[in-house]
Design a protein around this motif. Structure first.
Motif: not given
Length: 106
Positions: A94-96, A89, A87, A64
């Protein structure tokens, strides 16, 4: 190995519109870490955490990692703080997460 890390705290942000602009104090600048400046990042983290850090192992080799997720705060040409975003994946779109935050003591 194979064990998933469970976050200590999860926050959700659905948009950036509600985040107010906060100017940095005079003499400070926020920018991305430039190629070749990894030693600046390492020195900040070494001081903040009291042990050696290698940028490659702590950040660049992490799933990420993106170069535009590593921020530096500069004052008079000196690196005084850093923040890194990653981030993940494998998580929903859009998760980070905030990975490393460090600052000089004074």
């Amino acid at each position: 190995m194979g064990e998933r890390h469970v976050p200590q705290l999860m926050m959700t942000l659905t948009g950036l519109e509600a985040i107010p602009y906060v100017p940095l104090p005079e003499g400070y600048a926020l920018r991305l870490l430039a190629p070749g400046e990894e030693p600046l990042w390492e020195a900040l983290c070494d001081e903040a955490f009291g042990r050696p850090h290698t940028f490659a192992k702590a950040v660049a080799e992490r799933r990420g990692y993106v170069a535009d997720g590593v921020f530096m705060v500069m004052a008079g040409g000196e690196a005084v703080a850093t923040g890194t975003a990653i981030c993940d994946h494998e998580q929903p779109s859009r998760y980070g997460y905030v990975h490393m935050i460090a600052a000089k003591a004074s």
